[in-house]
Design a protein around this motif. Sequence first.
Motif, PDB file in Angstrom:
ATOM      1  N   TYR A  14       0.770  -1.131   0.006  1.00 29.64           N
ATOM      2  CA  TYR A  14      -0.080  -0.029   0.054  1.00 29.64           C
ATOM      3  C   TYR A  14       0.896   1.123  -0.052  1.00 29.64           C
ATOM      4  CZ  TYR A  14      -3.882   3.059   1.103  1.00 29.64           C
ATOM      5  OH  TYR A  14      -4.540   4.271   0.966  1.00 29.64           O
ATOM      6  N   THR A  15       2.017   1.188   0.771  1.00 31.80           N
ATOM      7  CA  THR A  15       2.942   2.490   0.674  1.00 31.80           C
ATOM      8  C   THR A  15       3.479   2.395  -0.519  1.00 31.80           C
ATOM      9  OG1 THR A  15       3.711   1.755   3.289  1.00 31.80           O
ATOM     10  CG2 THR A  15       4.976   3.252   1.814  1.00 31.80           C
ATOM     11  N   TYR A  16       3.773   1.699  -1.189  1.00 31.61           N
ATOM     12  CA  TYR A  16       4.430   1.382  -2.691  1.00 31.61           C
ATOM     13  C   TYR A  16       3.416   2.228  -3.623  1.00 31.61           C
ATOM     14  CZ  TYR A  16       5.367  -0.279  -7.303  1.00 31.61           C
ATOM     15  OH  TYR A  16       6.000  -0.092  -8.688  1.00 31.61           O
ATOM     16  N   LYS A  17       2.020   1.788  -3.450  1.00 38.47           N
ATOM     17  CA  LYS A  17       0.945   2.174  -4.251  1.00 38.47           C
ATOM     18  C   LYS A  17       0.846   3.935  -4.177  1.00 38.47           C
ATOM     19  CE  LYS A  17      -2.811   0.144  -5.241  1.00 38.47           C
ATOM     20  NZ  LYS A  17      -4.080  -0.233  -5.200  1.00 38.47           N
ATOM     21  N   LEU A  18       0.981   4.131  -2.796  1.00 41.38           N
ATOM     22  CA  LEU A  18       0.607   5.576  -2.494  1.00 41.38           C
ATOM     23  C   LEU A  18       2.036   6.379  -2.868  1.00 41.38           C
ATOM     24  CD1 LEU A  18      -1.261   7.363  -0.573  1.00 41.38           C
ATOM     25  CD2 LEU A  18       0.194   7.004   1.334  1.00 41.38           C
ATOM     26  N   MET A  19       2.764   6.001  -2.729  1.00 42.58           N
ATOM     27  CA  MET A  19       4.184   6.745  -3.460  1.00 42.58           C
ATOM     28  C   MET A  19       4.321   6.802  -4.769  1.00 42.58           C
ATOM     29  SD  MET A  19       6.023   7.896  -0.696  1.00 42.58           S
ATOM     30  CE  MET A  19       6.004   7.335   1.213  1.00 42.58           C
ATOM     31  N   LYS A  20       4.073   5.712  -5.492  1.00 43.00           N
ATOM     32  CA  LYS A  20       3.811   5.864  -6.898  1.00 43.00           C
ATOM     33  C   LYS A  20       2.850   6.868  -7.589  1.00 43.00           C
ATOM     34  CE  LYS A  20       3.159   2.807 -10.766  1.00 43.00           C
ATOM     35  NZ  LYS A  20       2.915   1.371 -11.585  1.00 43.00           N
ATOM     36  N   PRO A  74      -5.498  19.175  -7.343  1.00 42.23           N
ATOM     37  CA  PRO A  74      -4.041  18.337  -7.520  1.00 42.23           C
ATOM     38  C   PRO A  74      -3.877  18.080  -8.750  1.00 42.23           C
ATOM     39  CG  PRO A  74      -5.126  17.140  -6.056  1.00 42.23           C
ATOM     40  CD  PRO A  74      -6.244  18.085  -6.278  1.00 42.23           C
ATOM     41  N   VAL A  75      -2.727  18.463  -9.528  1.00 40.35           N
ATOM     42  CA  VAL A  75      -2.387  17.882 -10.679  1.00 40.35           C
ATOM     43  C   VAL A  75      -1.426  16.632 -10.685  1.00 40.35           C
ATOM     44  CG1 VAL A  75      -1.279  18.344 -13.020  1.00 40.35           C
ATOM     45  CG2 VAL A  75      -2.488  20.229 -11.840  1.00 40.35           C
ATOM     46  N   SER A  76      -1.974  15.595 -11.444  1.00 44.11           N
ATOM     47  CA  SER A  76      -1.146  14.471 -11.544  1.00 44.11           C
ATOM     48  C   SER A  76       0.189  14.589 -12.307  1.00 44.11           C
ATOM     49  CB  SER A  76      -1.957  13.412 -12.020  1.00 44.11           C
ATOM     50  OG  SER A  76      -1.046  12.108 -12.222  1.00 44.11           O
ATOM     51  N   HIS A  77       1.269  14.070 -11.871  1.00 42.58           N
ATOM     52  CA  HIS A  77       2.484  14.113 -12.556  1.00 42.58           C
ATOM     53  C   HIS A  77       3.027  12.694 -13.115  1.00 42.58           C
ATOM     54  CE1 HIS A  77       3.368  18.127 -11.102  1.00 42.58           C
ATOM     55  NE2 HIS A  77       3.064  17.899  -9.678  1.00 42.58           N
ATOM     56  N   ASN A  78       1.800  11.876 -13.253  1.00 41.10           N
ATOM     57  CA  ASN A  78       2.110  10.505 -13.987  1.00 41.10           C
ATOM     58  C   ASN A  78       2.726  10.810 -15.250  1.00 41.10           C
ATOM     59  OD1 ASN A  78       2.053   8.111 -14.620  1.00 41.10           O
ATOM     60  ND2 ASN A  78       0.091   7.568 -13.664  1.00 41.10           N
ATOM     61  N   LEU A  79       3.711  10.103 -15.576  1.00 41.38           N
ATOM     62  CA  LEU A  79       4.389  10.223 -16.954  1.00 41.38           C
ATOM     63  C   LEU A  79       3.686   9.135 -17.852  1.00 41.38           C
ATOM     64  CD1 LEU A  79       8.121  10.374 -16.043  1.00 41.38           C
ATOM     65  CD2 LEU A  79       6.677  12.356 -16.451  1.00 41.38           C
ATOM     66  N   ASP A  80       2.745   8.445 -17.296  1.00 39.40           N
ATOM     67  CA  ASP A  80       1.974   7.589 -18.260  1.00 39.40           C
ATOM     68  C   ASP A  80       0.986   8.034 -18.833  1.00 39.40           C
ATOM     69  OD1 ASP A  80       3.785   5.399 -17.747  1.00 39.40           O
ATOM     70  OD2 ASP A  80       2.718   4.842 -16.174  1.00 39.40           O
ATOM     71  N   ILE A  81       0.491   9.256 -18.502  1.00 37.84           N
ATOM     72  CA  ILE A  81      -0.723  10.057 -19.048  1.00 37.84           C
ATOM     73  C   ILE A  81      -0.439  10.294 -20.583  1.00 37.84           C
ATOM     74  CG2 ILE A  81      -2.190  12.041 -18.963  1.00 37.84           C
ATOM     75  CD1 ILE A  81      -1.904  11.965 -15.936  1.00 37.84           C
ATOM     76  N   PRO A  82      -1.270  10.267 -21.426  1.00 38.54           N
ATOM     77  CA  PRO A  82      -0.986  10.246 -22.939  1.00 38.54           C
ATOM     78  C   PRO A  82      -0.824  12.042 -23.120  1.00 38.54           C
ATOM     79  CG  PRO A  82      -2.925   8.989 -22.849  1.00 38.54           C
ATOM     80  CD  PRO A  82      -2.323   9.433 -21.457  1.00 38.54           C
ATOM     81  N   LYS A  83       0.052  12.399 -24.130  1.00 39.85           N
ATOM     82  CA  LYS A  83       0.480  13.671 -24.291  1.00 39.85           C
ATOM     83  C   LYS A  83      -0.643  14.459 -24.852  1.00 39.85           C
ATOM     84  CE  LYS A  83       4.721  13.326 -22.903  1.00 39.85           C
ATOM     85  NZ  LYS A  83       5.883  13.222 -23.912  1.00 39.85           N
ATOM     86  N   GLU A  84      -1.706  13.861 -25.291  1.00 44.64           N
ATOM     87  CA  GLU A  84      -2.700  14.473 -26.200  1.00 44.64           C
ATOM     88  C   GLU A  84      -3.767  15.017 -25.274  1.00 44.64           C
ATOM     89  OE1 GLU A  84      -3.552  10.329 -26.775  1.00 44.64           O
ATOM     90  OE2 GLU A  84      -1.894  11.495 -26.689  1.00 44.64           O
ATOM     91  N   ARG A 136      -6.901  19.733 -17.762  1.00 42.58           N
ATOM     92  CA  ARG A 136      -7.851  19.204 -17.178  1.00 42.58           C
ATOM     93  C   ARG A 136      -7.887  17.743 -16.704  1.00 42.58           C
ATOM     94  NH1 ARG A 136     -11.039  22.985 -20.715  1.00 42.58           N
ATOM     95  NH2 ARG A 136     -12.151  24.335 -19.217  1.00 42.58           N
ATOM     96  N   HIS A 137      -7.369  17.203 -17.572  1.00 39.18           N
ATOM     97  CA  HIS A 137      -7.370  15.590 -17.394  1.00 39.18           C
ATOM     98  C   HIS A 137      -6.234  15.290 -16.368  1.00 39.18           C
ATOM     99  CE1 HIS A 137      -9.312  15.485 -21.551  1.00 39.18           C
ATOM    100  NE2 HIS A 137      -9.770  14.132 -21.376  1.00 39.18           N
ATOM    101  N   ARG A 138      -5.271  15.921 -16.483  1.00 37.01           N
ATOM    102  CA  ARG A 138      -4.050  15.790 -15.453  1.00 37.01           C
ATOM    103  C   ARG A 138      -4.781  16.121 -14.097  1.00 37.01           C
ATOM    104  NH1 ARG A 138       0.810  14.321 -16.205  1.00 37.01           N
ATOM    105  NH2 ARG A 138       1.493  14.272 -18.223  1.00 37.01           N
ATOM    106  N   ALA A 139      -5.519  17.063 -13.845  1.00 36.84           N
ATOM    107  CA  ALA A 139      -6.168  17.439 -12.619  1.00 36.84           C
ATOM    108  C   ALA A 139      -7.489  16.528 -12.160  1.00 36.84           C
ATOM    109  CB  ALA A 139      -6.984  18.872 -13.028  1.00 36.84           C
ATOM    110  N   ALA A 140      -8.089  15.870 -13.032  1.00 36.65           N
ATOM    111  CA  ALA A 140      -9.002  14.845 -12.997  1.00 36.65           C
ATOM    112  C   ALA A 140      -8.238  13.675 -12.447  1.00 36.65           C
ATOM    113  CB  ALA A 140      -9.746  14.532 -14.075  1.00 36.65           C
ATOM    114  N   MET A 141      -7.302  13.288 -13.180  1.00 37.61           N
ATOM    115  CA  MET A 141      -6.334  11.968 -12.520  1.00 37.61           C
ATOM    116  C   MET A 141      -5.979  12.466 -11.093  1.00 37.61           C
ATOM    117  SD  MET A 141      -5.198   9.090 -12.919  1.00 37.61           S
ATOM    118  CE  MET A 141      -5.370   8.604 -14.531  1.00 37.61           C
ATOM    119  N   GLY A 142      -5.384  13.595 -10.792  1.00 32.99           N
ATOM    120  CA  GLY A 142      -4.796  13.825  -9.410  1.00 32.99           C
ATOM    121  C   GLY A 142      -5.675  13.824  -8.455  1.00 32.99           C
ATOM    122  N   ILE A 143      -6.894  14.407  -8.618  1.00 32.76           N
ATOM    123  CA  ILE A 143      -7.839  13.949  -7.681  1.00 32.76           C
ATOM    124  C   ILE A 143      -8.555  12.590  -7.369  1.00 32.76           C
ATOM    125  CG2 ILE A 143     -10.070  14.587  -9.045  1.00 32.76           C
ATOM    126  CD1 ILE A 143      -9.512  15.572  -5.390  1.00 32.76           C
TER     127      ILE A 143
END
Length: 254
Positions: free
Chosen positions: A22-28, A190-200, A204-211
């Motif tokens: 769970y800690t790994y998932k939270l950190m990721k 909060p904006v997600s910094h996940n690098l797997d999110i498609p560039k297109e 708004r999508h990054r903020a949605a993923m963040g929350i």
Amino acid sequence: MFFEFGIKDFIDILLVALLLYYTYKLMKASGSINVFTGILVFILIWLVVSQVLEMKLLGSIFDKLVNVGVLALIILFQDEIRRFLLTLGSHQHASALVRFLTGNKKDKLEHEDIMPIVMACIGMGKQKVGALIVMEHNMPLDDVVRTGDVIDANVNQRLIENIFFKNSPLHDGAMVISKKRIEAAGCILPVSHNLDIPKELGLRHRAAMGISQVSDAHAIIVSEETGAISVAYKGQFYLRLNAEELESLLTKEI
């Protein structure tokens, strides 16, 4: 010498494994996976030095670093720890126990409350009006609500469409819907910094993923460029949804 291995030892190992996972998932999700890896490497070195090689001087230095390091980690990861406790306290069974003890009933969204949201998203999608709607569930979003302007109105299709109209001062932020009410609009997520999110996919999508990564809320996105409707839920995107798919996805929670 053979050591005894009982059911208590098995449960102990299982709980530690679940805690690490769970800690790994939270950190990721928070983008701190490298810090988590560094902590594991440090703990491994500390165990080898103090337990296996039994180096007293180096082991005592590592012991002091561990004692100070625990306090440093609490300060460094205070947001993640707070999120973990919020998740634990807002879990479905924990919330049910609190409501049972206090006698309060949860004012949940019903199917008839979902349809105005779905129809508003379909209408905005046809007109290519950008929108970001967050639907609160078990985990409270009070911190997010405080970043916007309080609306406190019934869930209404026309009101949703008017708030996200291009000339509206609140159309850039997110709308939060909670307890059958539109709580606030123009909120900052909060904006997600996940690098797997498609560039297109845009901000708004990054903020949605963040929350969606820090709560159990549904985040609905209407693209201003394409009019496509998407949902972020529990760290996963559901892209290019039609009305039936959007309704089905939102009603799963209720």
